[in-house]
Design a protein around this motif. Sequence first.
Motif, PDB file in Angstrom:
ATOM      1  N   LEU A 179       7.652  -5.441  -1.550  1.00  0.00           N
ATOM      2  CA  LEU A 179       7.285  -5.813  -0.097  1.00  0.00           C
ATOM      3  C   LEU A 179       5.868  -6.540   0.339  1.00  0.00           C
ATOM      4  N   ASP A 181       3.343  -7.427   2.768  1.00  0.00           N
ATOM      5  CA  ASP A 181       3.391  -7.453   4.105  1.00  0.00           C
ATOM      6  C   ASP A 181       1.696  -7.546   4.530  1.00  0.00           C
ATOM      7  N   ALA A 183      -1.726  -9.082   6.914  1.00  0.00           N
ATOM      8  CA  ALA A 183      -2.299 -10.175   7.947  1.00  0.00           C
ATOM      9  C   ALA A 183      -2.893 -11.200   7.027  1.00  0.00           C
ATOM     10  N   LYS A 191      -8.056  -2.574  11.376  1.00  0.00           N
ATOM     11  CA  LYS A 191      -8.687  -1.681  10.398  1.00  0.00           C
ATOM     12  C   LYS A 191     -10.508  -2.103  10.969  1.00  0.00           C
ATOM     13  N   GLY A 314       4.142  -3.274  -2.379  1.00  0.00           N
ATOM     14  CA  GLY A 314       4.921  -2.036  -1.876  1.00  0.00           C
ATOM     15  C   GLY A 314       4.587  -0.897  -2.847  1.00  0.00           C
ATOM     16  N   GLU A 317       1.943   1.403  -0.469  1.00  0.00           N
ATOM     17  CA  GLU A 317       2.411   2.040   0.691  1.00  0.00           C
ATOM     18  C   GLU A 317       3.221   3.042   0.270  1.00  0.00           C
TER      19      GLU A 317
END
Length: 358
Positions: A179, A181, A183, A191, A314, A317
Amino acid sequence: MQATPRTADQLRKLTSAILQAGGSAAAEADLVADHLVQANLAGHDSHGVGMVPSYIRQLKAGLVIPNTRAKVVKDDGAVLMFDGGRGYGRCVAGEAMEAAIARCRQTGVVAVTLANAAHIGRVGAYGEMASAAGLVSLHFVNVTDHRALVAPFRGTDARFVTNPVCIAIPGTDRQPPLLLDMATSAIAMGKVRVAKNEGHLVPEGILIDENGKPTRDPNVMYREPSGALQTFGGHKGYALAVVTELLAGALSGGPTIQPGNVRKGGTINNMFAVALDPARLAGVDWLRREIDGFVDYLKGSPPADPSAPVLVPGDPERRARQERGRSGIEVDATTWEEILQAAEAVGISREKATALAS
Ligand code: NAD
């Protein structure tokens, strides 16, 4: 400032109660609350329960409409378009993704757009829906209705927002889903909020002040005239942010942030996503073989620092979920105070709010 660890269940209960007091049906409140808490668990406090004050401010201003369903704008085979009607983003984006996943079973590939959703939060959640269904997905999201936060490469003031991109690939028997993910700004705006609330400086290369000069002070984003975030990776992150703005804002019919479009002061996300069934391309067995082989190969690289092994997207996380599932989610004192004020704004006393999260 002092941070107090809370369990995921405590934060879910409090968040859901605040959203219900704000007018959401219980199922909606629970879904949004769980989405925010899942972001905290994944290590992304920027998109966790610290968003509640902003959600309630927007609710009070009529910029978020509770209990709104995603409306089908176009249903044309492998093309689906939805309007989120300023509904809670997790709900309307979830509905759009569920529809895309169901359609992808028939068509093999689906392009889906969602315009005019209130903040959809951690975009990875929608990638995870696709991976759980065995599909690959790509998501491009812009942010409108909001003041600009990110400066164009070579520019000195903010002209767009943090435009996240997510790419999700299902896992194998050995490898959990991958994953990406993130900005397209050097860090997510949330943040910067977390750094401000915790009284920290941000790393170098992330912010410029109102004069376009580099700074580490997160407060430059909270005064007028304001500073700006920079994109990640210099010109490359900027270039990705530009096409993300157009894919998400123009293809969906939701606007881009250009000044010809109205800004009411909410946080509206528009999304362009593609879901595709790997079985219809080189096949699932081949995909799994290549994932296992490639990830093993990457992770075989000797780490520069033995305490920091090579990871794949991923992994951080997943690690955060394990760690925070055990030790709890720390909510700094400023964020906690803001959440209590949000509770009071919808008629829940701070004593009751504190009791809900105890
Ligand atoms: P980030 O910089 O922490 O991580 C980005 C990505 O990098 C993740 O996919 C992560 O798995 C991967 N990664 C991190 N370390 C890695 C390593 N060592 N090796 C391999 N991969 C690694 O994320 P961010 O840019 O701060 O974004 C945070 C969240 O904010 C995301 O969930 C994003 O969707 C969300 N967001 C939402 C909006 C919105 O408007 N809804 C806007 C911006 C960001």
